[in-house]
Design an enzyme around this catalytic site. Sequence first.
Site, PDB file in Angstrom:
ATOM      1  N   ARG A 225      41.921 -12.874  24.807  1.00 18.14           N
ATOM      2  CA  ARG A 225      41.127 -13.394  23.702  1.00 18.14           C
ATOM      3  C   ARG A 225      39.717 -13.674  24.204  1.00 18.14           C
ATOM      4  O   ARG A 225      39.534 -14.208  25.308  1.00 18.14           O
ATOM      5  CB  ARG A 225      41.754 -14.673  23.121  1.00 18.14           C
ATOM      6  CG  ARG A 225      43.045 -14.419  22.344  1.00 18.14           C
ATOM      7  CD  ARG A 225      42.758 -13.645  21.071  1.00 18.14           C
ATOM      8  NE  ARG A 225      43.961 -13.355  20.278  1.00 18.14           N
ATOM      9  CZ  ARG A 225      44.610 -12.198  20.311  1.00 18.14           C
ATOM     10  NH1 ARG A 225      44.207 -11.247  21.134  1.00 18.14           N
ATOM     11  NH2 ARG A 225      45.659 -12.000  19.538  1.00 18.14           N
ATOM     12  N   HIS A 273      38.514  -3.812  21.633  1.00 14.93           N
ATOM     13  CA  HIS A 273      39.763  -4.455  21.231  1.00 14.93           C
ATOM     14  C   HIS A 273      40.876  -3.423  21.015  1.00 14.93           C
ATOM     15  O   HIS A 273      41.570  -3.413  19.992  1.00 14.93           O
ATOM     16  CB  HIS A 273      39.569  -5.288  19.963  1.00 14.93           C
ATOM     17  CG  HIS A 273      40.584  -6.398  19.830  1.00 14.93           C
ATOM     18  ND1 HIS A 273      40.281  -7.620  19.282  1.00 14.93           N
ATOM     19  CD2 HIS A 273      41.887  -6.473  20.171  1.00 14.93           C
ATOM     20  CE1 HIS A 273      41.354  -8.394  19.284  1.00 14.93           C
ATOM     21  NE2 HIS A 273      42.347  -7.709  19.830  1.00 14.93           N
TER      22      HIS A 273
END
Length: 310
Positions: A225, A273
Site C-alpha cells: 500500500r 498497481h
Amino acid sequence: MIKVLFSARPAAWDEYEAPLRRAFDAAGLDCDLSRDHAPQDTRYIVFAPNGPVKDFTPYVNTRLVMGLWAGVETVVGNTTLTQPLARMVDDGLTRGMIEYVVGHVMRHHLGMDAHLAGQDGVWRDTVYPPLAKDRPITVLGLGALGAACGQALAALGFPVTGWSRSQKQIDGLTCLSGDDGLTTALSGAQGVVLLLPQTPATDSILNARSLALLEPGAFIVNPGRGPLIDDAALLAALGSGQVGAATLDVFRKEPLAADDPYWSHPRVTVTPHIASTTRPDTAAQVIAENIRRGEAGLPFLHLVDRKAGY
C-alpha cells in the site's frame, strides 16, 4: 434460489460472469447471479469499491459481502456495512504476488540495472552480487501474501525476517512482532518488501527513522500500500544513498501524477498497481466456497476484523 448481487465496475461483469457461473455449478449451488437484484432479496454480494453499492443499509437479508480485492481499507470504515465482510484470498492472487516480488528482488539483488543501462561497450566486471545467503531480506507483513513471498525468497537462499503486528510462526522465516521486533527486523536489512495492510498503525512505517536502520544501499519493493512509505523520507534516503533502489507499485494517490518525482528518479521503478490482480477463475472458486459454507451453516473464510482494519 440463492440471489447473488454482483457490484463492481461494469467491465468486470464481462470478466467474472462466466467464471462465477461455472464455479457455482461446480459447487452444486443454485445461484441467481445478477447486477440488479433488489436489496431485500440479496443473500450475498460480490463487491468491489468501484461498483454501484455504497450504502449497505437496505441489504437487510444479506449474509456476507465478499470483496474482490485483497485490500479492504476503502470499505472497512463504511458505517452502513454491518454485514460480515470477507476479503479476497485466492491462489491466483498469491501466485501473482510471489512472481512480482521474487522478480524485483532478484533484479535488485543481481544488480541487473547496472548492466541493462550500461550497454555502452564498458566491461563492468566489478558489478556482481553476493550470494543470496549473504543478503538479508525483511518482509513487513505476514498475512497470506507476505508469508508466501517470504517463503519463496527463503527457498532461493535468502535469510528472511518477517514482521507482523501479532506474533506468527512460519516455516523458513524468522518471525518478529512489536515495536522492538520492527527495529530488529529492519536493522541491517539489505532489502525490504512491504506487504502490510493499510491502517493508521502502518501509515509511514517506512520513515526517516526506520530507513536509517537499513544497510546502506538497501533496496525497497512496495507492492502493498502506498501510505506505508513516507515519500519525502524515501526520496531523501535515495538521494543520500541510504536506499540504493526502489520498486514501487502503489502510491498515496493513484494514478501517480505525471510530474511526481518518482517517475524521473534514476533509482526508482514505478509500476502501475499491477503487482498482482484478482484472477476471475480462481477468485470465483473462493466466492463459491464461501457461499457453500454460508448455506451449510459453516464459518466463512477470510473474514475481516473490523477493529484491526483487515
